[in-house]
Design a protein around this motif. Structure first.
Motif, PDB file in Angstrom:
ATOM      1  N   GLN A  86       0.820  -1.202   0.000  1.00  0.00           N
ATOM      2  CA  GLN A  86       0.000   0.000   0.000  1.00  0.00           C
ATOM      3  C   GLN A  86       0.861   1.262   0.000  1.00  0.00           C
ATOM      4  N   GLY A  87       1.920   1.270   0.810  1.00  0.00           N
ATOM      5  CA  GLY A  87       2.805   2.431   0.844  1.00  0.00           C
ATOM      6  C   GLY A  87       3.462   2.676  -0.489  1.00  0.00           C
ATOM      7  N   GLN A  88       3.926   1.608  -1.144  1.00  0.00           N
ATOM      8  CA  GLN A  88       4.570   1.768  -2.446  1.00  0.00           C
ATOM      9  C   GLN A  88       3.558   2.190  -3.506  1.00  0.00           C
ATOM     10  N   SER A  89       2.355   1.653  -3.449  1.00  0.00           N
ATOM     11  CA  SER A  89       1.315   2.054  -4.399  1.00  0.00           C
ATOM     12  C   SER A  89       1.012   3.543  -4.257  1.00  0.00           C
ATOM     13  N   ASN A  90       0.904   4.010  -3.013  1.00  0.00           N
ATOM     14  CA  ASN A  90       0.660   5.441  -2.776  1.00  0.00           C
ATOM     15  C   ASN A  90       1.785   6.289  -3.346  1.00  0.00           C
ATOM     16  N   GLU A 270      10.842  12.735   4.612  1.00  0.00           N
ATOM     17  CA  GLU A 270       9.585  13.337   5.062  1.00  0.00           C
ATOM     18  C   GLU A 270       8.540  13.339   3.950  1.00  0.00           C
ATOM     19  N   ALA A 271       8.978  13.645   2.733  1.00  0.00           N
ATOM     20  CA  ALA A 271       8.059  13.664   1.592  1.00  0.00           C
ATOM     21  C   ALA A 271       7.493  12.272   1.327  1.00  0.00           C
ATOM     22  N   ILE A 272       8.333  11.255   1.439  1.00  0.00           N
ATOM     23  CA  ILE A 272       7.890   9.881   1.220  1.00  0.00           C
ATOM     24  C   ILE A 272       6.905   9.455   2.306  1.00  0.00           C
ATOM     25  N   LYS A 273       7.167   9.843   3.542  1.00  0.00           N
ATOM     26  CA  LYS A 273       6.248   9.518   4.641  1.00  0.00           C
ATOM     27  C   LYS A 273       4.863  10.125   4.400  1.00  0.00           C
ATOM     28  N   ILE A 274       4.847  11.381   3.936  1.00  0.00           N
ATOM     29  CA  ILE A 274       3.567  12.048   3.692  1.00  0.00           C
ATOM     30  C   ILE A 274       2.828  11.394   2.525  1.00  0.00           C
ATOM     31  N   ALA A 275       3.552  11.166   1.421  1.00  0.00           N
ATOM     32  CA  ALA A 275       2.916  10.624   0.218  1.00  0.00           C
ATOM     33  C   ALA A 275       2.426   9.196   0.409  1.00  0.00           C
ATOM     34  N   GLY A 279       4.186   6.596   9.085  1.00  0.00           N
ATOM     35  CA  GLY A 279       5.014   7.317  10.032  1.00  0.00           C
ATOM     36  C   GLY A 279       4.407   8.621  10.511  1.00  0.00           C
ATOM     37  N   GLU A 280       5.237   9.411  11.175  1.00  0.00           N
ATOM     38  CA  GLU A 280       4.825  10.673  11.769  1.00  0.00           C
ATOM     39  C   GLU A 280       5.668  11.807  11.187  1.00  0.00           C
ATOM     40  N   PRO A 281       5.151  12.551  10.206  1.00  0.00           N
ATOM     41  CA  PRO A 281       5.919  13.641   9.610  1.00  0.00           C
ATOM     42  C   PRO A 281       6.268  14.730  10.631  1.00  0.00           C
ATOM     43  N   LEU A 282       7.266  15.532  10.307  1.00  0.00           N
ATOM     44  CA  LEU A 282       7.770  16.574  11.213  1.00  0.00           C
ATOM     45  C   LEU A 282       6.917  17.841  11.159  1.00  0.00           C
ATOM     46  N   SER A 283       5.617  17.690  11.249  1.00  0.00           N
ATOM     47  CA  SER A 283       4.731  18.849  11.327  1.00  0.00           C
ATOM     48  C   SER A 283       4.632  19.292  12.780  1.00  0.00           C
ATOM     49  N   GLY A 284       4.852  20.589  13.024  1.00  0.00           N
ATOM     50  CA  GLY A 284       4.842  21.087  14.391  1.00  0.00           C
ATOM     51  C   GLY A 284       6.109  20.769  15.151  1.00  0.00           C
ATOM     52  N   ARG A 285       7.078  20.192  14.476  1.00  0.00           N
ATOM     53  CA  ARG A 285       8.368  19.879  15.070  1.00  0.00           C
ATOM     54  C   ARG A 285       9.474  20.265  14.090  1.00  0.00           C
ATOM     55  N   MET A 286      10.647  20.558  14.601  1.00  0.00           N
ATOM     56  CA  MET A 286      11.779  20.906  13.747  1.00  0.00           C
ATOM     57  C   MET A 286      12.988  20.073  14.144  1.00  0.00           C
ATOM     58  N   LEU A 287      13.618  19.471  13.131  1.00  0.00           N
ATOM     59  CA  LEU A 287      14.852  18.715  13.329  1.00  0.00           C
ATOM     60  C   LEU A 287      16.025  19.657  13.125  1.00  0.00           C
ATOM     61  N   ILE A 288      16.951  19.657  14.074  1.00  0.00           N
ATOM     62  CA  ILE A 288      18.138  20.516  14.009  1.00  0.00           C
ATOM     63  C   ILE A 288      19.382  19.639  14.017  1.00  0.00           C
ATOM     64  N   PHE A 289      20.232  19.819  13.028  1.00  0.00           N
ATOM     65  CA  PHE A 289      21.416  18.984  12.832  1.00  0.00           C
ATOM     66  C   PHE A 289      22.674  19.812  13.030  1.00  0.00           C
ATOM     67  N   ASP A 290      23.545  19.357  13.928  1.00  0.00           N
ATOM     68  CA  ASP A 290      24.837  19.993  14.176  1.00  0.00           C
ATOM     69  C   ASP A 290      25.922  19.032  13.715  1.00  0.00           C
ATOM     70  N   ALA A 291      26.546  19.344  12.591  1.00  0.00           N
ATOM     71  CA  ALA A 291      27.512  18.429  11.995  1.00  0.00           C
ATOM     72  C   ALA A 291      28.771  18.297  12.844  1.00  0.00           C
ATOM     73  N   LEU A 292      29.204  19.369  13.486  1.00  0.00           N
ATOM     74  CA  LEU A 292      30.441  19.324  14.255  1.00  0.00           C
ATOM     75  C   LEU A 292      30.341  18.382  15.447  1.00  0.00           C
ATOM     76  N   SER A 293      29.230  18.443  16.157  1.00  0.00           N
ATOM     77  CA  SER A 293      29.069  17.592  17.331  1.00  0.00           C
ATOM     78  C   SER A 293      28.417  16.258  17.001  1.00  0.00           C
ATOM     79  N   GLY A 294      27.842  16.161  15.805  1.00  0.00           N
ATOM     80  CA  GLY A 294      27.136  14.940  15.421  1.00  0.00           C
ATOM     81  C   GLY A 294      25.811  14.779  16.132  1.00  0.00           C
ATOM     82  N   ARG A 295      25.252  15.889  16.617  1.00  0.00           N
ATOM     83  CA  ARG A 295      23.994  15.824  17.368  1.00  0.00           C
ATOM     84  C   ARG A 295      22.804  16.174  16.475  1.00  0.00           C
ATOM     85  N   ILE A 296      21.726  15.450  16.682  1.00  0.00           N
ATOM     86  CA  ILE A 296      20.447  15.749  16.033  1.00  0.00           C
ATOM     87  C   ILE A 296      19.407  15.932  17.131  1.00  0.00           C
ATOM     88  N   ARG A 297      18.738  17.075  17.116  1.00  0.00           N
ATOM     89  CA  ARG A 297      17.677  17.345  18.083  1.00  0.00           C
ATOM     90  C   ARG A 297      16.375  17.588  17.338  1.00  0.00           C
TER      91      ARG A 297
END
Length: 442
Positions: A86-90, A270-275, A279-297
């Motif tokens: 179903q996901g692939q068909s969508n 995120e686009a694939i999740k919506i289409a 899953g749970e798209p990042l609506s109302g949430r923001m992912l922040i990536f710090d390459a130097l520290s390797g942290r994702i919040r």
């Protein structure tokens, strides 16, 4: 083979080695037979130069079944219980528009094409340049000087010839955005400037399209989904544009190539999740990536604002208002070279070369940041970044006096230079206001 003269121990060792080889060969044969069984469907594939047309795929999908070549191509997707048929068909029935075929758009497009988005649109008016290569991985050196859309579309088609790729080799404007966006289910913002972000957001709000928005600069990146199932839009978070000094671009401030690669890949996710409705798209949430520290919040962001001019309760943001809106004026951010000063305050490179060849007394001020100046600079130039020029006017005066003393003249001129020609104009404007009337820009 062992000879009759060999010792029994030697023969036994050789027998042991041959048995080990036999076990290995049997295992390889078994694996190949298993692979042959798994790929028996490949005999039905018409993809040796002639994959099925989009209409054939659509016909199969309308009957709620995947065509045989799709089952084989996307088999690893189909094995996922949370995605499945179903996901692939969508996904195969979906359409997505990617605005920008640069650092963010490159990985997003590659994965969208590979994963089977049925129809992909690409908007970009730019051409491929050598300094794109470190981050815009969809392009190759063979396409330098050619359209980014042409290059990106060719790459998508080479990955997946069963999808439809539509090219828009033009700049996105209020005059064409509504027409282009209306043809797609979902929009991906892969641009790097403030006017485009507001314009893309507003167009999505008017047309009720979800927007996957990403940004990458330096060693940091961020990602969120706007205008999705009651979630906020870009204007909800930023009702007023940031000050011009805070609006940086990769071309001016730099970016480590892999950073937009990470964010662009996550935009595709995120686009694939919506289409595919998983899953749970990042609506109302923001992912922040710090390459130097390797942290994702992932942080929660404010919800939809009732006062938002675009999506609020009393919003009157109509298609007509959108078409007439001046986004460059609203953001005070020009997508082209500014025109802040008169022609009398400008000088061409040819004129400048003639003047220095004739020994004219002058001071050349490079108003770029210091780390840009360290990369390359013109001979005998003085580095005073625009951000500190107002507080360093005494240095300008001292440099003028030193030049006049050295040449034995009065009335030395000031010339300013920067990378794009915008900051040098601002510098001339500031210098004129402080009485340095001879200031001109290259």
């Amino acid at each position: 083979m062992a000879s009759h003269s060999e010792e029994p121990s030697t023969i036994l060792e050789e027998i042991k080695a041959l048995k080990a080889q036999k076990i290995d060969i049997d295992a390889r044969i078994s694996a190949l037979e298993s692979q042959l069984r798994d790929t028996s469907i490949a005999k039905q594939l018409p993809c040796n130069g002639s994959c099925p047309s989009i209409s054939t795929v659509d016909s199969n999908l309308s009957n709620n079944r995947l065509p045989s070549d799709a089952i084989y191509r996307y088999s690893r997707h189909l094995l996922l219980p949370s995605f499945g048929v179903q996901g692939q068909s969508n996904l195969l029935k979906s359409s997505m528009l990617v605005v920008g075929a640069g650092g963010l758009g490159s990985p997003a497009l590659l994965y969208l094409a590979a994963c089977g988005v049925g129809r992909i649109g690409i908007v970009d008016h730019d051409v491929v340049e050598l300094n794109n290569m470190h981050r815009q991985v969809i392009h190759t050196e063979a396409y330098i000087g050619k359209s980014k859309v042409e290059s990106a579309a060719a790459a998508c088609r080479s990955i997946n010839s069963t999808i439809e790729v539509i090219e828009y080799r033009e700049a996105l404007r209020t005059s064409n955005a509504l027409e282009i966006f209306s043809k797609y289910d979902l929009i991906i913002d892969a641009t790097d400037n403030v006017p485009s972000r507001y314009m893309i957001n507003d167009c999505c709000v008017v047309l009720k399209k979800p927007l996957v928005s990403g940004a990458a600069l330096g060693l940091e990146g961020q990602l969120t989904v706007y205008n999705y199932k009651g979630g906020p839009c870009y204007r909800c978070l930023f009702p007023a544009p940031p000050p011009m000094t805070a609006c940086q671009r990769c071309a001016d401030s730099g970016v480590l190539g892999v950073v937009p690669g990470v964010i662009g890949t996550l935009q595709a996710l995120e686009a694939i999740k919506i289409a595919s409705d998983v899953g749970e798209p990042l609506s109302g949430r923001m992912l922040i990536f710090d390459a130097l520290s390797g942290r994702i919040r992932v942080v929660k962001i404010r919800g939809q604002s009732p006062q938002c001019e675009a999506c609020g309760e009393k919003s009157a943001f109509t298609p007509e208002k959108f078409r007439d809106f001046d986004y460059e004026k609203f953001t005070q951010f020009s997508l082209s070279t500014l025109n802040l000063i008169s022609e009398d305050s400008r000088i061409s490179c040819k004129e400048y070369n003639e003047k220095i060849s004739n020994g004219e007394a002058h001071v050349l001020i490079d108003v770029r940041p210091a780390h840009h100046f360290d990369i390359i600079s013109l001979p005998n130039s003085l580095n005073i970044p625009l951000s500190s020029l107002d507080s360093r006017l005494s240095e300008v005066s001292a440099a003028l006096k030193e030049e006049e003393a050295r040449k034995g003249v009065t009335g030395a001129c000031i010339y300013t230079v920067c990378r794009r020609g915008n900051d040098s104009q601002r510098a001339v404007d500031l210098l004129h206001k402080h009485g340095f009337n001879s200031a001109r820009t290259l």
